[in-house]
Design a protein around this motif. Structure first.
Motif, mmCIF file in Angstrom:
data_model
loop_
_atom_site.group_PDB
_atom_site.id
_atom_site.type_symbol
_atom_site.label_atom_id
_atom_site.label_comp_id
_atom_site.label_asym_id
_atom_site.label_seq_id
_atom_site.Cartn_x
_atom_site.Cartn_y
_atom_site.Cartn_z
ATOM 1 N N LYS A 1 0.835 -1.197 0.000
ATOM 2 C CA LYS A 1 0.000 0.000 0.000
ATOM 3 C C LYS A 1 0.874 1.254 0.000
ATOM 4 C CE LYS A 1 -3.957 -2.246 2.184
ATOM 5 N NZ LYS A 1 -4.916 -2.253 3.302
ATOM 6 N N ALA A 2 1.865 1.223 -0.880
ATOM 7 C CA ALA A 2 2.841 2.313 -0.938
ATOM 8 C C ALA A 2 2.278 3.501 -1.701
ATOM 9 C CB ALA A 2 4.122 1.815 -1.613
ATOM 10 N N GLU A 3 2.861 4.667 -1.444
ATOM 11 C CA GLU A 3 2.469 5.870 -2.163
ATOM 12 C C GLU A 3 2.988 5.812 -3.599
ATOM 13 O OE1 GLU A 3 2.791 9.566 0.499
ATOM 14 O OE2 GLU A 3 4.092 8.106 1.473
ATOM 15 N N GLU A 4 2.305 6.569 -4.491
ATOM 16 C CA GLU A 4 2.610 6.496 -5.913
ATOM 17 C C GLU A 4 4.050 6.876 -6.228
ATOM 18 O OE1 GLU A 4 -0.073 7.891 -4.666
ATOM 19 O OE2 GLU A 4 -1.873 7.354 -5.790
ATOM 20 N N TYR A 5 4.579 7.887 -5.546
ATOM 21 C CA TYR A 5 5.919 8.344 -5.898
ATOM 22 C C TYR A 5 6.976 7.283 -5.574
ATOM 23 C CZ TYR A 5 7.422 9.396 -1.062
ATOM 24 O OH TYR A 5 7.797 9.312 0.245
ATOM 25 N N LYS A 6 6.711 6.435 -4.566
ATOM 26 C CA LYS A 6 7.645 5.354 -4.249
ATOM 27 C C LYS A 6 7.665 4.312 -5.364
ATOM 28 C CE LYS A 6 6.891 5.983 0.717
ATOM 29 N NZ LYS A 6 6.362 5.386 1.969
ATOM 30 N N MET B 1 0.506 9.505 -12.594
ATOM 31 C CA MET B 1 -0.269 10.732 -12.365
ATOM 32 C C MET B 1 -0.301 11.144 -10.897
ATOM 33 S SD MET B 1 -3.489 10.222 -14.976
ATOM 34 C CE MET B 1 -3.289 10.470 -16.748
ATOM 35 N N GLY B 2 0.057 10.248 -10.019
ATOM 36 C CA GLY B 2 0.110 10.581 -8.602
ATOM 37 C C GLY B 2 1.520 10.876 -8.118
ATOM 38 N N THR B 3 2.441 10.988 -9.057
ATOM 39 C CA THR B 3 3.847 11.181 -8.709
ATOM 40 C C THR B 3 4.259 12.629 -8.930
ATOM 41 O OG1 THR B 3 4.336 8.903 -9.365
ATOM 42 C CG2 THR B 3 6.204 10.413 -9.171
ATOM 43 N N VAL B 4 4.465 13.331 -7.842
ATOM 44 C CA VAL B 4 4.892 14.732 -7.890
ATOM 45 C C VAL B 4 6.349 14.805 -7.439
ATOM 46 C CG1 VAL B 4 4.462 17.063 -7.031
ATOM 47 C CG2 VAL B 4 2.545 15.483 -7.394
ATOM 48 N N PHE B 5 7.175 15.491 -8.220
ATOM 49 C CA PHE B 5 8.605 15.514 -7.954
ATOM 50 C C PHE B 5 8.950 16.051 -6.566
ATOM 51 C CE2 PHE B 5 9.351 15.773 -12.757
ATOM 52 C CZ PHE B 5 9.603 14.411 -12.842
ATOM 53 N N ALA B 6 8.094 16.907 -6.024
ATOM 54 C CA ALA B 6 8.382 17.486 -4.709
ATOM 55 C C ALA B 6 8.509 16.410 -3.637
ATOM 56 C CB ALA B 6 7.283 18.475 -4.340
ATOM 57 N N LYS B 7 7.837 15.268 -3.845
ATOM 58 C CA LYS B 7 7.876 14.195 -2.857
ATOM 59 C C LYS B 7 9.219 13.459 -2.843
ATOM 60 C CE LYS B 7 2.883 13.323 -3.166
ATOM 61 N NZ LYS B 7 1.851 12.334 -3.508
ATOM 62 N N PHE B 8 10.042 13.670 -3.891
ATOM 63 C CA PHE B 8 11.319 12.984 -3.989
ATOM 64 C C PHE B 8 12.386 13.631 -3.116
ATOM 65 C CE2 PHE B 8 9.120 11.438 -7.580
ATOM 66 C CZ PHE B 8 9.725 10.268 -8.002
ATOM 67 N N LYS B 9 12.119 14.824 -2.609
ATOM 68 C CA LYS B 9 13.121 15.553 -1.841
ATOM 69 C C LYS B 9 13.527 14.743 -0.608
ATOM 70 C CE LYS B 9 11.595 20.184 -3.253
ATOM 71 N NZ LYS B 9 11.003 21.466 -2.812
ATOM 72 N N GLY B 10 14.817 14.719 -0.357
ATOM 73 C CA GLY B 10 15.329 14.025 0.816
ATOM 74 C C GLY B 10 15.795 12.608 0.544
ATOM 75 N N LEU B 11 15.432 12.050 -0.619
ATOM 76 C CA LEU B 11 15.862 10.695 -0.928
ATOM 77 C C LEU B 11 17.330 10.634 -1.349
ATOM 78 C CD1 LEU B 11 12.768 9.295 -2.825
ATOM 79 C CD2 LEU B 11 13.660 8.484 -0.647
#
Length: 355
Positions: A152-157, A315-325
């Motif tokens: 049940k992971a988030e789309e960006y993962k 479509m649920g993947t926003v680049f802002a969520k990648f910060k910190g990886l």
């Protein structure tokens, strides 16, 4: 509920919107230059979905989001079940014990190594590590898609894992023919590989099915037994996705219990039933009760549904969520790639010599 009277129109519009993207991805993937790169519609779909998520997302009605989510969740499970029409148990029997063991060893070791390295060595969180490892261990983007509902992971993962699979799977597609023609074919002793051995090596270690098909085809004068061994071993890895997901579900539930985290709904799913149904469909397909031309049509429809699911996830993947990886996903995927290339070669040679 997405199909309640108040939301039905928006949900259907969202599904249709995703289907348009998937149709475009299918068309692009069928173009000769794209085919030559071994890029599947699934990969094209997620790229298009990510582009949409980071550019035009705010231009579409909010009511459509229900349909996009439905495509990335429910349609995904349905498509994974019918992926079983690509496999028969007879194919697994044909490859022999050596091919089966190479598949089993490489899948298990890559999944464990990737999950451990990602979380313990490079500091990634568990979901992204497992998703990335499952893509490398089994069958690329389709395996990432199949694993996502269990976690049940988030789309960006999911997008991160797919991007790693695409990157290193593409490198494999160009590297392996060079390794064979410059080293394995002409070497003597342990380094020498027969055409069948190389086929098992390719099928047991390369990420995507399309890439496995492309490698023997790109070697001039390669015998048919190389391509046959590669594809059958690869499909053996594919069918192993079902028991892998069941074991993964049991492990997550056990881990949550040991950590005193029984309230975490994320860990309550023990058996992913769509994986069980996948085995059932593969078993039914093994009986050859359905004409091959009908199976081919089912597989084409299934590929389109998988493309829809991948597009919706994009479509649920926003680049802002990648910060910190940071570079952790690259380091993790590189470690698995090194194991697949070097460790996979050693495992293949040892197993084939024993059996």
């Amino acid at each position: 509920m997405p199909f309640s009277p108040a939301k039905r129109k928006g949900t259907l519009s969202g599904i249709f919107f995703v289907a348009i993207f998937a149709a475009a991805a299918t068309y692009i993937a069928d173009l000769t230059p794209v085919k030559a790169l071994g890029l599947s519609p699934l990969v094209i779909g997620i790229v298009m979905g990510i582009f949409y998520a980071n550019t035009l997302h705010n231009q579409t009605p909010e009511a459509w989001q229900g349909g996009i989510t439905f495509s990335g969740k429910k349609i995904l499970r349905f498509a994974i079940v019918f992926y079983g029409f690509r496999i028969t148990f007879q194919q697994i029997a044909e490859v022999g014990m050596d091919g089966f063991l190479v598949s089993l060893i490489m899948l298990t070791s890559t999944l464990i190594l990737g999950s451990w390295v990602g979380t313990k060595l490079f500091g990634m969180e568990k979901d992204t590590s497992i998703l990335t490892a499952s893509g490398a261990a089994v069958c690329g983007a389709a395996a990432v898609l199949a694993t996502e509902p269990v976690l049940k992971a988030e789309e960006y993962k999911t997008a991160i894992a797919v991007s790693m699979v695409v990157l290193f799977g593409t490198i494999s597609m160009f590297l392996y023919p060079v390794l064979y023609t410059t080293i394995f074919e002409n070497a003597s002793g342990f380094l020498h590989m027969t055409a069948r051995e190389f086929g098992i090596y390719v099928g047991g270690t390369i990420h995507e099915v399309a890439q496995v098909v492309a490698v023997p085809a790109s070697i001039p004068g390669s015998p048919e037994e190389m391509a046959n061994a590669a594809v059958i071993v690869k499909m053996t890895r594919v069918i192993m996705i079902a028991p892998m997901l069941i074991v993964l579900g049991l492990y997550l539930a056990y881990s949550a219990k040991n950590e005193g985290d029984d309230t975490n709904s994320k860990m309550k799913l023990v058996i992913p039933w769509f994986a069980v149904y996948f085995i059932g469909v593969a078993g039914f397909n093994s009986l050859h009760l359905v004409a091959q031309n009908i199976v081919d049509i089912i597989n084409e429809i299934d590929t389109f549904l998988l493309t829809m699911a991948m597009t919706a996830l994009g479509m649920g993947t926003v680049f802002a969520k990648f910060k910190g990886l940071g570079l952790a996903p690259i380091y993790t995927a590189t470690t698995m790639f090194a194991w697949l290339v070097v460790g996979g070669f050693v495992v293949t040679k040892l197993v084939v010599e024993v059996f």
